[in-house]
Design a protein around this motif. Structure first.
Motif, PDB file in Angstrom:
ATOM      1  N   ASP A  11      -0.246  -1.361  -6.005  1.00 50.87           N
ATOM      2  CA  ASP A  11      -1.243  -0.658  -5.010  1.00 50.87           C
ATOM      3  C   ASP A  11      -1.742   0.502  -5.605  1.00 50.87           C
ATOM      4  OD1 ASP A  11      -2.694   0.082  -3.010  1.00 50.87           O
ATOM      5  OD2 ASP A  11      -1.265   0.954  -1.553  1.00 50.87           O
ATOM      6  N   ASP A  12      -2.926   0.142  -6.180  1.00 53.98           N
ATOM      7  CA  ASP A  12      -3.936   0.952  -6.915  1.00 53.98           C
ATOM      8  C   ASP A  12      -5.128   1.350  -5.772  1.00 53.98           C
ATOM      9  OD1 ASP A  12      -2.784   1.212  -9.112  1.00 53.98           O
ATOM     10  OD2 ASP A  12      -3.873  -0.787  -9.923  1.00 53.98           O
ATOM     11  N   GLY A  13      -4.871   1.394  -4.575  1.00 51.24           N
ATOM     12  CA  GLY A  13      -5.824   1.672  -3.718  1.00 51.24           C
ATOM     13  C   GLY A  13      -6.822   0.573  -3.099  1.00 51.24           C
ATOM     14  N   PRO A  14      -7.430   0.777  -1.818  1.00 49.40           N
ATOM     15  CA  PRO A  14      -8.204  -0.400  -1.451  1.00 49.40           C
ATOM     16  C   PRO A  14      -9.387  -0.680  -2.118  1.00 49.40           C
ATOM     17  CG  PRO A  14      -8.127   1.438   0.125  1.00 49.40           C
ATOM     18  CD  PRO A  14      -7.308   1.883  -0.965  1.00 49.40           C
ATOM     19  N   ASP A  15     -10.188  -1.920  -1.994  1.00 48.84           N
ATOM     20  CA  ASP A  15     -11.539  -2.126  -2.435  1.00 48.84           C
ATOM     21  C   ASP A  15     -12.398  -1.920  -1.236  1.00 48.84           C
ATOM     22  OD1 ASP A  15     -13.840  -3.225  -3.008  1.00 48.84           O
ATOM     23  OD2 ASP A  15     -13.102  -5.127  -3.553  1.00 48.84           O
ATOM     24  N   ALA A  17       7.828   0.697   2.914  1.00 50.55           N
ATOM     25  CA  ALA A  17       6.300   0.256   2.660  1.00 50.55           C
ATOM     26  C   ALA A  17       6.250   0.420   0.893  1.00 50.55           C
ATOM     27  CB  ALA A  17       5.802   1.784   3.190  1.00 50.55           C
ATOM     28  N   ALA A  18       5.816  -0.733   0.507  1.00 49.77           N
ATOM     29  CA  ALA A  18       5.629  -1.152  -0.991  1.00 49.77           C
ATOM     30  C   ALA A  18       4.682  -0.246  -1.413  1.00 49.77           C
ATOM     31  CB  ALA A  18       5.675  -2.294  -1.102  1.00 49.77           C
ATOM     32  N   VAL A  19       4.938   0.118  -2.782  1.00 48.64           N
ATOM     33  CA  VAL A  19       3.962   0.631  -3.833  1.00 48.64           C
ATOM     34  C   VAL A  19       3.760  -0.267  -4.893  1.00 48.64           C
ATOM     35  CG1 VAL A  19       3.446   2.600  -5.225  1.00 48.64           C
ATOM     36  CG2 VAL A  19       4.266   3.203  -3.047  1.00 48.64           C
ATOM     37  N   MET A  74      -1.534   4.367  -1.272  1.00 43.85           N
ATOM     38  CA  MET A  74      -0.369   5.241  -1.560  1.00 43.85           C
ATOM     39  C   MET A  74      -0.580   5.050  -3.365  1.00 43.85           C
ATOM     40  SD  MET A  74       2.980   3.838   0.544  1.00 43.85           S
ATOM     41  CE  MET A  74       3.092   4.376   2.125  1.00 43.85           C
ATOM     42  N   HIS A  75      -1.756   4.725  -3.657  1.00 48.46           N
ATOM     43  CA  HIS A  75      -2.021   4.526  -5.186  1.00 48.46           C
ATOM     44  C   HIS A  75      -1.854   5.747  -6.005  1.00 48.46           C
ATOM     45  CE1 HIS A  75      -5.766   6.235  -3.499  1.00 48.46           C
ATOM     46  NE2 HIS A  75      -6.256   6.595  -4.804  1.00 48.46           N
ATOM     47  N   TRP A  76      -1.465   6.944  -5.256  1.00 51.16           N
ATOM     48  CA  TRP A  76      -1.335   8.300  -5.856  1.00 51.16           C
ATOM     49  C   TRP A  76       0.095   8.458  -6.235  1.00 51.16           C
ATOM     50  CZ3 TRP A  76       2.009  11.308  -3.043  1.00 51.16           C
ATOM     51  CH2 TRP A  76       1.746  10.915  -1.734  1.00 51.16           C
ATOM     52  N   VAL A 109       9.044  -5.767   4.473  1.00 50.68           N
ATOM     53  CA  VAL A 109       8.156  -4.903   3.570  1.00 50.68           C
ATOM     54  C   VAL A 109       6.733  -4.969   3.929  1.00 50.68           C
ATOM     55  CG1 VAL A 109       7.726  -4.871   1.213  1.00 50.68           C
ATOM     56  CG2 VAL A 109      10.104  -5.540   1.997  1.00 50.68           C
ATOM     57  N   HIS A 110       6.314  -3.825   4.071  1.00 43.77           N
ATOM     58  CA  HIS A 110       4.806  -3.737   4.246  1.00 43.77           C
ATOM     59  C   HIS A 110       4.138  -3.708   2.810  1.00 43.77           C
ATOM     60  CE1 HIS A 110       0.866  -1.671   4.778  1.00 43.77           C
ATOM     61  NE2 HIS A 110       0.850  -2.431   5.926  1.00 43.77           N
ATOM     62  N   THR A 111       2.901  -4.377   2.791  1.00 42.48           N
ATOM     63  CA  THR A 111       1.952  -4.387   1.623  1.00 42.48           C
ATOM     64  C   THR A 111       0.668  -4.255   2.256  1.00 42.48           C
ATOM     65  OG1 THR A 111       2.055  -6.821   1.413  1.00 42.48           O
ATOM     66  CG2 THR A 111       3.575  -5.716  -0.087  1.00 42.48           C
ATOM     67  N   PRO A 112      -0.221  -3.548   1.449  1.00 42.93           N
ATOM     68  CA  PRO A 112      -1.707  -3.306   2.004  1.00 42.93           C
ATOM     69  C   PRO A 112      -2.437  -4.735   1.875  1.00 42.93           C
ATOM     70  CG  PRO A 112      -1.408  -2.203  -0.022  1.00 42.93           C
ATOM     71  CD  PRO A 112      -0.182  -2.641   0.361  1.00 42.93           C
ATOM     72  N   PRO A 113      -3.200  -5.214   2.913  1.00 41.74           N
ATOM     73  CA  PRO A 113      -4.186  -6.170   3.011  1.00 41.74           C
ATOM     74  C   PRO A 113      -4.711  -6.643   1.716  1.00 41.74           C
ATOM     75  CG  PRO A 113      -4.104  -5.175   5.179  1.00 41.74           C
ATOM     76  CD  PRO A 113      -3.355  -4.086   4.120  1.00 41.74           C
ATOM     77  N   HIS A 114      -5.205  -5.426   1.122  1.00 50.33           N
ATOM     78  CA  HIS A 114      -5.978  -5.924  -0.137  1.00 50.33           C
ATOM     79  C   HIS A 114      -5.067  -6.309  -1.411  1.00 50.33           C
ATOM     80  CE1 HIS A 114      -4.798  -1.488  -0.375  1.00 50.33           C
ATOM     81  NE2 HIS A 114      -4.665  -1.983  -2.010  1.00 50.33           N
ATOM     82  N   LEU A 115      -3.975  -6.603  -1.066  1.00 50.24           N
ATOM     83  CA  LEU A 115      -2.984  -6.827  -2.153  1.00 50.24           C
ATOM     84  C   LEU A 115      -2.745  -8.453  -2.012  1.00 50.24           C
ATOM     85  CD1 LEU A 115      -0.300  -4.380  -3.191  1.00 50.24           C
ATOM     86  CD2 LEU A 115      -2.721  -4.993  -4.441  1.00 50.24           C
ATOM     87  N   GLU A 116      -3.240  -9.043  -0.713  1.00 54.61           N
ATOM     88  CA  GLU A 116      -3.060 -10.404  -0.286  1.00 54.61           C
ATOM     89  C   GLU A 116      -3.392 -11.417  -1.388  1.00 54.61           C
ATOM     90  OE1 GLU A 116      -3.960 -13.350   3.258  1.00 54.61           O
ATOM     91  OE2 GLU A 116      -5.684 -12.189   2.642  1.00 54.61           O
ATOM     92  N   GLU A 117      -4.379 -11.446  -1.978  1.00 55.52           N
ATOM     93  CA  GLU A 117      -4.935 -12.431  -2.946  1.00 55.52           C
ATOM     94  C   GLU A 117      -3.683 -12.418  -4.295  1.00 55.52           C
ATOM     95  OE1 GLU A 117      -8.500 -13.953  -5.788  1.00 55.52           O
ATOM     96  OE2 GLU A 117      -8.716 -12.574  -4.266  1.00 55.52           O
ATOM     97  N   GLU A 118      -3.474 -11.405  -4.807  1.00 52.33           N
ATOM     98  CA  GLU A 118      -2.535 -11.205  -5.851  1.00 52.33           C
ATOM     99  C   GLU A 118      -1.223 -11.582  -5.535  1.00 52.33           C
ATOM    100  OE1 GLU A 118      -1.604  -8.188  -9.598  1.00 52.33           O
ATOM    101  OE2 GLU A 118      -2.733  -7.502  -7.907  1.00 52.33           O
TER     102      GLU A 118
END
Length: 217
Positions: A89-93, A75-77, A1-3, A41-50
């Protein structure tokens, strides 16, 4: 959802109660409470660390996100912490790998507190009253949707992981009690099912050379 521009989305605020885990043991969201109402609230896994570095249970946060149709989910942006830090969420690594957690056979029986969903609103499991997170694929969830609603009795057996954020079990069997467990079907056939010969295919396979010859005649 980074767009998506977070500021164009509705904002919801509340207190973080607990983090949620996906089947790999990664944080992929949290339960937020507001006026005694629990919000998933859903957050993408690539945001876990932050997310886990700057947010702790008990913190008040605000979320800019979208609500899928037919699902009690946000679904959190972007998540704004109590200190004003914005986690976007700027998109996955794409080079990111799943964490390596120890897996073990696990079973649990209890009462469903909340249904859990994927970011598009697909049913993907449940949070039990004891804090255990149960996850399954969307096709399997359709089979037992009546067991994944709040206050339903649920028993599962499968592959489990325990982390500092909680316990998650990828269910292989499910039922309303341990004595009534049934294997869950999978959306795609496994290697064995895919390649096992079936009796009814015998005649077709038997004449296959002839069909191939005719096709090239």
């Amino acid at each position: 959802m980074h767009w998506i521009d977070p500021d164009s989305l509705p904002e919801a605020s509340g207190t973080v109660e607990r983090f949620l885990l996906n089947p790999h043991g990664e944080v992929d969201g949290f339960v937020m409470t507001r006026e005694a109402t629990a919000i998933v609230v859903h957050t993408p896994p690539h945001l876990e660390e932050e997310l886990t570095r700057h947010v702790k249970p008990g913190d008040c946060v605000s979320v800019h996100g979208v609500k899928p149709r037919g699902a009690d989910l946000l679904a959190a942006v972007a998540v704004t912490t109590k200190d004003g830090r914005r986690i976007v969420d700027d998109g996955p690594d794409h080079a990111r790998e799943h964490p390596h957690h120890a897996h073990r056979k696990m079973e649990v029986e209890g009462t469903v507190r909340l249904a859990l969903f994927g970011p598009k609103g697909e049913l993907r499991g449940a949070l039990l009253a004891d804090g255990t997170i149960m996850r399954i694929g969307p096709k399997e969830a359709e089979e037992i949707a009546d067991l994944l609603v709040a206050d339903s009795k649920l028993a599962v057996r499968g592959d489990g992981i325990e982390t500092r954020f909680g316990r998650v079990i990828q269910a292989k069997e499910a039922g309303h009690e341990m004595a009534a467990l049934k294997p869950l079907k999978h959306g795609k056939p496994g290697p064995k099912d895919k390649h096992d010969p079936k009796p009814e295919h015998g005649p077709k396979d038997k004449h296959k050379p002839k069909h191939e010859h005719d096709a090239h005649a």
